[in-house]
Design a protein around this motif. Structure first.
Motif, PDB file in Angstrom:
ATOM      1  N   SER A  22    -112.408 -51.052 -52.466  1.00 17.19           N
ATOM      2  CA  SER A  22    -110.985 -51.170 -52.743  1.00 17.19           C
ATOM      3  C   SER A  22    -110.330 -49.812 -52.939  1.00 17.19           C
ATOM      4  O   SER A  22    -109.111 -49.725 -53.080  1.00 17.19           O
ATOM      5  N   LEU A  23    -111.140 -48.758 -52.975  1.00 19.18           N
ATOM      6  CA  LEU A  23    -110.593 -47.416 -53.177  1.00 19.18           C
ATOM      7  C   LEU A  23    -110.679 -46.618 -51.885  1.00 19.18           C
ATOM      8  O   LEU A  23    -111.572 -46.836 -51.070  1.00 19.18           O
ATOM      9  N   LEU A  24    -109.748 -45.711 -51.724  1.00 18.16           N
ATOM     10  CA  LEU A  24    -109.787 -44.810 -50.574  1.00 18.16           C
ATOM     11  C   LEU A  24    -110.756 -43.675 -50.878  1.00 18.16           C
ATOM     12  O   LEU A  24    -110.752 -43.135 -51.978  1.00 18.16           O
ATOM     13  N   ARG A  25    -111.539 -43.308 -49.884  1.00 14.90           N
ATOM     14  CA  ARG A  25    -112.441 -42.173 -50.090  1.00 14.90           C
ATOM     15  C   ARG A  25    -111.845 -40.934 -49.440  1.00 14.90           C
ATOM     16  O   ARG A  25    -111.372 -40.982 -48.312  1.00 14.90           O
ATOM     17  N   VAL A  26    -111.862 -39.859 -50.196  1.00 15.03           N
ATOM     18  CA  VAL A  26    -111.433 -38.558 -49.686  1.00 15.03           C
ATOM     19  C   VAL A  26    -112.682 -37.686 -49.666  1.00 15.03           C
ATOM     20  O   VAL A  26    -113.473 -37.707 -50.606  1.00 15.03           O
ATOM     21  N   ALA A  34    -109.714 -31.055 -47.590  1.00 17.46           N
ATOM     22  CA  ALA A  34    -110.071 -32.448 -47.837  1.00 17.46           C
ATOM     23  C   ALA A  34    -109.332 -33.332 -46.853  1.00 17.46           C
ATOM     24  O   ALA A  34    -108.220 -33.020 -46.439  1.00 17.46           O
ATOM     25  N   ARG A  35    -109.981 -34.421 -46.489  1.00 20.98           N
ATOM     26  CA  ARG A  35    -109.318 -35.365 -45.602  1.00 20.98           C
ATOM     27  C   ARG A  35    -109.712 -36.778 -46.012  1.00 20.98           C
ATOM     28  O   ARG A  35    -110.678 -36.979 -46.752  1.00 20.98           O
ATOM     29  N   VAL A  36    -108.944 -37.744 -45.528  1.00 22.35           N
ATOM     30  CA  VAL A  36    -109.250 -39.133 -45.827  1.00 22.35           C
ATOM     31  C   VAL A  36    -110.452 -39.556 -44.995  1.00 22.35           C
ATOM     32  O   VAL A  36    -110.508 -39.289 -43.804  1.00 22.35           O
ATOM     33  N   ASP A  37    -111.406 -40.171 -45.654  1.00 25.03           N
ATOM     34  CA  ASP A  37    -112.590 -40.668 -44.960  1.00 25.03           C
ATOM     35  C   ASP A  37    -112.372 -42.140 -44.645  1.00 25.03           C
ATOM     36  O   ASP A  37    -112.658 -43.006 -45.458  1.00 25.03           O
ATOM     37  N   ARG A  38    -111.844 -42.392 -43.454  1.00 27.13           N
ATOM     38  CA  ARG A  38    -111.489 -43.771 -43.119  1.00 27.13           C
ATOM     39  C   ARG A  38    -112.705 -44.659 -42.945  1.00 27.13           C
ATOM     40  O   ARG A  38    -112.632 -45.876 -43.106  1.00 27.13           O
ATOM     41  N   SER A  39    -113.834 -44.095 -42.603  1.00 27.30           N
ATOM     42  CA  SER A  39    -115.045 -44.899 -42.424  1.00 27.30           C
ATOM     43  C   SER A  39    -115.714 -45.181 -43.772  1.00 27.30           C
ATOM     44  O   SER A  39    -116.454 -46.139 -43.920  1.00 27.30           O
ATOM     45  N   ALA A  47    -114.428 -38.171 -53.160  1.00 22.82           N
ATOM     46  CA  ALA A  47    -113.739 -38.610 -54.361  1.00 22.82           C
ATOM     47  C   ALA A  47    -112.979 -39.876 -53.996  1.00 22.82           C
ATOM     48  O   ALA A  47    -112.651 -40.099 -52.832  1.00 22.82           O
ATOM     49  N   TYR A  48    -112.693 -40.684 -54.988  1.00 18.61           N
ATOM     50  CA  TYR A  48    -112.042 -41.956 -54.711  1.00 18.61           C
ATOM     51  C   TYR A  48    -110.694 -42.044 -55.406  1.00 18.61           C
ATOM     52  O   TYR A  48    -110.507 -41.531 -56.497  1.00 18.61           O
ATOM     53  N   VAL A  49    -109.772 -42.705 -54.724  1.00 23.60           N
ATOM     54  CA  VAL A  49    -108.454 -42.895 -55.299  1.00 23.60           C
ATOM     55  C   VAL A  49    -107.941 -44.267 -54.871  1.00 23.60           C
ATOM     56  O   VAL A  49    -108.244 -44.741 -53.768  1.00 23.60           O
ATOM     57  N   HIS A  50    -107.215 -44.923 -55.770  1.00 23.70           N
ATOM     58  CA  HIS A  50    -106.622 -46.206 -55.405  1.00 23.70           C
ATOM     59  C   HIS A  50    -105.647 -46.009 -54.243  1.00 23.70           C
ATOM     60  O   HIS A  50    -104.992 -44.969 -54.167  1.00 23.70           O
ATOM     61  N   ALA A  64    -106.942 -32.973 -60.259  1.00 24.28           N
ATOM     62  CA  ALA A  64    -108.164 -33.751 -60.494  1.00 24.28           C
ATOM     63  C   ALA A  64    -108.944 -33.987 -59.211  1.00 24.28           C
ATOM     64  O   ALA A  64    -110.175 -33.967 -59.208  1.00 24.28           O
ATOM     65  N   LEU A  65    -108.224 -34.181 -58.133  1.00 24.99           N
ATOM     66  CA  LEU A  65    -108.899 -34.455 -56.864  1.00 24.99           C
ATOM     67  C   LEU A  65    -109.701 -33.241 -56.403  1.00 24.99           C
ATOM     68  O   LEU A  65    -110.885 -33.351 -56.075  1.00 24.99           O
TER      69      LEU A  65
END
Ligand SMILES: [Zn+2]
Length: 92
Positions: A22-26, A34-39, A47-50, A64-65
């Motif tokens: 349920s969290l987005l992984r960066v 840093a980039r969004v890890d869509r997979s 790191a994870y973020v809602h 924090a990220l």
């Protein structure tokens, strides 16, 4: 034994927890950005973020990220990450 439980992750924005999916992984890039890890499975420190702009803003604002990824995001790197997160979230 809690092997049947879904793995939980902590959001670096609000510090709340949620099931991993349920969290987005960066993920940190080899260049220290840093980039969004869509997979959700990209190699590298993550790191994870809602998936909410509130959490994204909080994660960026306090640093924090970047801290969680053990990198120092430059202004351009931070801006492009926020841009990508905004696209993924479909926020205006
Ligand atoms: Zn959050």
């Amino acid at each position: 034994m809690d092997g049947d439980r879904l793995p939980e992750r902590t959001c670096v924005g609000c510090r709340g927890r949620g099931p991993k999916g349920s969290l987005l992984r960066v993920v940190r890039t080899p260049e220290g950005g840093a980039r969004v890890d869509r997979s959700g499975r990209a190699p590298g420190r993550g790191a994870y973020v809602h998936p909410a702009m509130d959490c994204v803003r909080r994660a960026m604002r306090g640093g924090a990220l970047a801290r969680s990824l053990r990198t120092a995001l430059g202004q351009a790197q931070a801006a492009s990450l926020v841009q990508e997160l905004t696209e993924v979230l479909g926020a205006p």
